[in-house]
Design a protein around this motif. Sequence first.
Motif, PDB file in Angstrom:
ATOM      1  N   ILE B 155      26.446  38.110 -20.192  1.00 55.34           N
ATOM      2  CA  ILE B 155      25.188  37.545 -20.675  1.00 55.34           C
ATOM      3  C   ILE B 155      24.732  36.454 -19.723  1.00 55.34           C
ATOM      4  O   ILE B 155      25.510  35.568 -19.372  1.00 55.34           O
ATOM      5  N   ASP B 156      23.503  36.550 -19.241  1.00 49.25           N
ATOM      6  CA  ASP B 156      23.010  35.477 -18.371  1.00 49.25           C
ATOM      7  C   ASP B 156      21.520  35.232 -18.573  1.00 49.25           C
ATOM      8  O   ASP B 156      20.898  34.529 -17.799  1.00 49.25           O
ATOM      9  N   SER B 157      20.945  35.814 -19.613  1.00 51.18           N
ATOM     10  CA  SER B 157      19.493  35.737 -19.752  1.00 51.18           C
ATOM     11  C   SER B 157      19.098  35.567 -21.209  1.00 51.18           C
ATOM     12  O   SER B 157      19.774  36.057 -22.125  1.00 51.18           O
ATOM     13  N   TRP B 158      17.980  34.876 -21.410  1.00 54.15           N
ATOM     14  CA  TRP B 158      17.458  34.733 -22.767  1.00 54.15           C
ATOM     15  C   TRP B 158      17.120  36.089 -23.365  1.00 54.15           C
ATOM     16  O   TRP B 158      17.032  36.240 -24.581  1.00 54.15           O
ATOM     17  N   GLY B 183      11.098  30.968 -26.086  1.00 55.43           N
ATOM     18  CA  GLY B 183       9.999  31.904 -25.937  1.00 55.43           C
ATOM     19  C   GLY B 183       9.245  31.718 -24.623  1.00 55.43           C
ATOM     20  O   GLY B 183       8.894  32.692 -23.946  1.00 55.43           O
ATOM     21  N   LEU B 184       9.021  30.467 -24.252  1.00 55.59           N
ATOM     22  CA  LEU B 184       8.279  30.184 -23.014  1.00 55.59           C
ATOM     23  C   LEU B 184       9.106  30.546 -21.790  1.00 55.59           C
ATOM     24  O   LEU B 184       8.612  31.164 -20.845  1.00 55.59           O
ATOM     25  N   LYS B 185      10.377  30.173 -21.807  1.00 57.63           N
ATOM     26  CA  LYS B 185      11.241  30.463 -20.658  1.00 57.63           C
ATOM     27  C   LYS B 185      11.394  31.962 -20.460  1.00 57.63           C
ATOM     28  O   LYS B 185      11.424  32.454 -19.337  1.00 57.63           O
ATOM     29  N   LEU B 186      11.491  32.709 -21.552  1.00 64.13           N
ATOM     30  CA  LEU B 186      11.623  34.156 -21.457  1.00 64.13           C
ATOM     31  C   LEU B 186      10.448  34.747 -20.699  1.00 64.13           C
ATOM     32  O   LEU B 186      10.586  35.670 -19.904  1.00 64.13           O
ATOM     33  N   ASN B 187       9.270  34.184 -20.959  1.00 63.34           N
ATOM     34  CA  ASN B 187       8.066  34.677 -20.294  1.00 63.34           C
ATOM     35  C   ASN B 187       7.823  34.024 -18.942  1.00 63.34           C
ATOM     36  O   ASN B 187       6.790  34.235 -18.318  1.00 63.34           O
ATOM     37  N   GLY B 188       8.764  33.168 -18.515  1.00 64.36           N
ATOM     38  CA  GLY B 188       8.654  32.551 -17.203  1.00 64.36           C
ATOM     39  C   GLY B 188       7.727  31.359 -17.130  1.00 64.36           C
ATOM     40  O   GLY B 188       7.273  30.994 -16.049  1.00 64.36           O
ATOM     41  N   TYR B 189       7.443  30.743 -18.274  1.00 63.96           N
ATOM     42  CA  TYR B 189       6.564  29.576 -18.262  1.00 63.96           C
ATOM     43  C   TYR B 189       7.367  28.287 -18.384  1.00 63.96           C
ATOM     44  O   TYR B 189       8.547  28.296 -18.708  1.00 63.96           O
ATOM     45  N   SER B 190       6.662  27.176 -18.157  1.00 65.92           N
ATOM     46  CA  SER B 190       7.291  25.876 -18.350  1.00 65.92           C
ATOM     47  C   SER B 190       7.441  25.599 -19.839  1.00 65.92           C
ATOM     48  O   SER B 190       6.573  25.950 -20.640  1.00 65.92           O
ATOM     49  N   MET B 191       8.548  24.953 -20.222  1.00 65.71           N
ATOM     50  CA  MET B 191       8.736  24.647 -21.645  1.00 65.71           C
ATOM     51  C   MET B 191       7.876  23.460 -22.078  1.00 65.71           C
ATOM     52  O   MET B 191       7.851  23.120 -23.251  1.00 65.71           O
ATOM     53  N   LYS B 256      19.640  32.252 -16.912  1.00 69.90           N
ATOM     54  CA  LYS B 256      19.109  32.141 -15.552  1.00 69.90           C
ATOM     55  C   LYS B 256      17.633  31.760 -15.515  1.00 69.90           C
ATOM     56  O   LYS B 256      17.153  31.238 -14.517  1.00 69.90           O
ATOM     57  N   GLU B 257      16.920  32.005 -16.623  1.00 73.16           N
ATOM     58  CA  GLU B 257      15.490  31.647 -16.634  1.00 73.16           C
ATOM     59  C   GLU B 257      15.288  30.144 -16.712  1.00 73.16           C
ATOM     60  O   GLU B 257      14.156  29.671 -16.650  1.00 73.16           O
ATOM     61  N   GLY B 258      16.375  29.415 -16.907  1.00 76.24           N
ATOM     62  CA  GLY B 258      16.262  27.968 -17.016  1.00 76.24           C
ATOM     63  C   GLY B 258      16.305  27.528 -18.468  1.00 76.24           C
ATOM     64  O   GLY B 258      16.192  28.343 -19.381  1.00 76.24           O
ATOM     65  N   THR B 259      16.491  26.261 -18.653  1.00 72.94           N
ATOM     66  CA  THR B 259      16.578  25.756 -20.024  1.00 72.94           C
ATOM     67  C   THR B 259      16.220  24.280 -20.057  1.00 72.94           C
ATOM     68  O   THR B 259      15.735  23.716 -19.084  1.00 72.94           O
ATOM     69  N   ASN B 260      16.493  23.699 -21.197  1.00 66.94           N
ATOM     70  CA  ASN B 260      16.185  22.302 -21.456  1.00 66.94           C
ATOM     71  C   ASN B 260      17.394  21.436 -21.089  1.00 66.94           C
ATOM     72  O   ASN B 260      18.488  21.689 -21.557  1.00 66.94           O
ATOM     73  N   VAL B 261      17.182  20.464 -20.246  1.00 69.61           N
ATOM     74  CA  VAL B 261      18.189  19.428 -20.049  1.00 69.61           C
ATOM     75  C   VAL B 261      17.685  18.207 -20.785  1.00 69.61           C
ATOM     76  O   VAL B 261      16.657  17.648 -20.443  1.00 69.61           O
ATOM     77  N   LEU B 332      15.378  24.148 -14.566  1.00 68.85           N
ATOM     78  CA  LEU B 332      15.792  23.230 -15.621  1.00 68.85           C
ATOM     79  C   LEU B 332      14.688  22.202 -15.807  1.00 68.85           C
ATOM     80  O   LEU B 332      14.091  21.743 -14.842  1.00 68.85           O
ATOM     81  N   GLU B 333      14.426  21.874 -17.051  1.00 70.51           N
ATOM     82  CA  GLU B 333      13.360  20.918 -17.334  1.00 70.51           C
ATOM     83  C   GLU B 333      13.811  19.972 -18.426  1.00 70.51           C
ATOM     84  O   GLU B 333      14.792  20.230 -19.132  1.00 70.51           O
ATOM     85  N   THR B 334      13.076  18.896 -18.581  1.00 73.19           N
ATOM     86  CA  THR B 334      13.307  17.975 -19.689  1.00 73.19           C
ATOM     87  C   THR B 334      12.013  17.915 -20.485  1.00 73.19           C
ATOM     88  O   THR B 334      10.928  17.940 -19.913  1.00 73.19           O
ATOM     89  N   TYR B 335      12.149  17.867 -21.812  1.00 73.36           N
ATOM     90  CA  TYR B 335      10.945  17.818 -22.640  1.00 73.36           C
ATOM     91  C   TYR B 335      10.108  16.591 -22.323  1.00 73.36           C
ATOM     92  O   TYR B 335      10.633  15.499 -22.124  1.00 73.36           O
ATOM     93  N   ARG B 336       8.806  16.815 -22.299  1.00 79.72           N
ATOM     94  CA  ARG B 336       7.883  15.687 -22.217  1.00 79.72           C
ATOM     95  C   ARG B 336       7.058  15.639 -23.492  1.00 79.72           C
ATOM     96  O   ARG B 336       6.852  16.654 -24.159  1.00 79.72           O
TER      97      ARG B 336
END
Lengths: 275, 356
Positions: B155-158, B183-191, B256-261, B332-336
Amino acid sequence: MKNNGLTGKLLSSPYIVWAVIFIIVPLGMVFYYGLTDKTGAFTIDNVTAIMSAEHAKALWISLGLSLISTMICFFLAYPLAAILANMNVSQHSFIVLIFILPMWMNFLLRTLAWQALLEKTGVINNILAFFHLPALNIINTPYAIILGMVYNFLPFMVLPIYNSLVKIDPNVVNAAKDLGANRIQTFFKITLPLSIPGIISGITMVFIPALTTFVISKLLGGSKILLIGNVIEEEFTQAGNWHLGSGLSIVLMIFIIVNMAASAIFDKDGEGSLL
Amino acid sequence: MKSRMNKIFFLSICMVLFLFSAGCGNSAEGKNGEVIVYNWGEYLDPEVISLFEAETGIQVIYDEFETNEIMFPKVEAGATQYDVICPSDYMIQKMMEHGLLAELNFDNIPNAKANIGAQYWDRSKEFDPENKYSVPYCWGTVGILYNKTMVSEPIDSWSVLWDEQYQDNILMQDSVRDAFMVGLKLNGYSMNSTDAGELEKAKNSLILQKPLVQAYVVDQVRDKMIGNEAAIGVIYSGEAIYTQRENPDLEYVIPKEGTNVWIDSWVIAKNAPNKENGEKFIDFMCRPDIALMNFEYITYSTPNDAARELIEDDDIRNSSIAFPDLNQYQNLETYRYLGEEADQMYNSLWKEVKSE
């Protein structure tokens, strides 16, 4: 009696203080938040928001599930209350105790216990699997929510009905029999009408908590079924919109008031009260 | 008879007064004053508080919240005056923008700059650009926890959360931002997207996913995964370590699509009645031995490098779950904090998903 007027007032003063602080003031705040927007201006948008598709659907599901639960509670409780009412004191007090005993435990814990029982790898399914029986898959479905409602609120239906049944004068029943009524006629013409105050009171006490619950749908419904209680709770805890949450609470209050009014009409003497 | 009535009346008045005084008074003050702390539930080793009280003579009044959103209106209304609060990244930004936070005097918090790693200060700049208001306390990622006995493929993907073979075996997070992050990361968008079109797509993905989801949960994902109730769950990395301890079949991955730090940091309220005591408290929390105690108790990753050095168990100290090398991962992103309008959009879209 006149002497008691003053002392009566004095004695009730702690309760009045309590009621003002914990009932009147919070209620006032609900109305204040419900009828204003973020700037503090008057609006009824928060109340009319119940018409939006998601809210209406949640209210509709809540009404449906709580009606079903109330009906099930009634059909389970009435025979039981009748059996209890016909027993002698030492027998029935034991059974009443069995009914009240779980209520001494916290409501959340009891609901959580049902989760542990119903889960896929829960107690019931382990037992079923041991006997090679098919698994019971009702957790996270509306059925589990109804089960939770019935389980938690059944005592509130049994006790008022029981109270109104024991108060029926046996001579009234005997008179009906004397006049030639058979058991079924006696039941429908005498016992049932005389126990209506208890029934109404029981329905109120089951229907209202079932309508407003959000814990049961969260724990047993897996948060997949949105009840109106969940919508309101989330407005406070997640969306941070106290105004909308309060506005929707006002809508729920209308249902509660209608229900209470109905029970006041049928139960003038407070016969069916719980205690 | 009358005197008895008077006695009863007197007693009842006493009761009321007693209840009141119990509610408002605080007779047992510490000799050096007090500090009022508002923290997440189960987010601190209770023994740490006793130690702090014993060492400083400052009495700690401790209160807990469940979500950032519950905490915010209470602090904003100012009905209860808190000194030290522990909000998450985006909420810190929101509180800053609402003028609810006081600038910290780092002279009183020497342990912070000394022990907390530079990379965490850097990441904090996403929400606190000059590192003036917050001191990192815990951090982590959000990822997928899966049960190796129920999932055979790697497993490596949402996208695995949309795989129909896991129907009724998936646990999703029951909170707006976390659900939409997936949902956003799955579609390749910024969270942190505020684009209506992107959010609409994420919403549709989440609605598509709903029939596969066993339950939407918050803290319960921990117990359910330990009890083999589901195969896959979305979880906070801090919980993942705990679950692995209880059930060795569980594995945690960062998709791999990235996540929230995310970072939860100590801040001090603008109207704090005991600001200096609050800074002492934060300083105490940054002491390596104390940070270690907290880490061992709550298992959430500590940004305290000095504390990490003290961890005896090599596996934990070098754990890729607790202390992942973030450079390995992309997106990887952090919530704003996205502003009120965007918040409302998120909330109403989430309601549509939930009522589907």
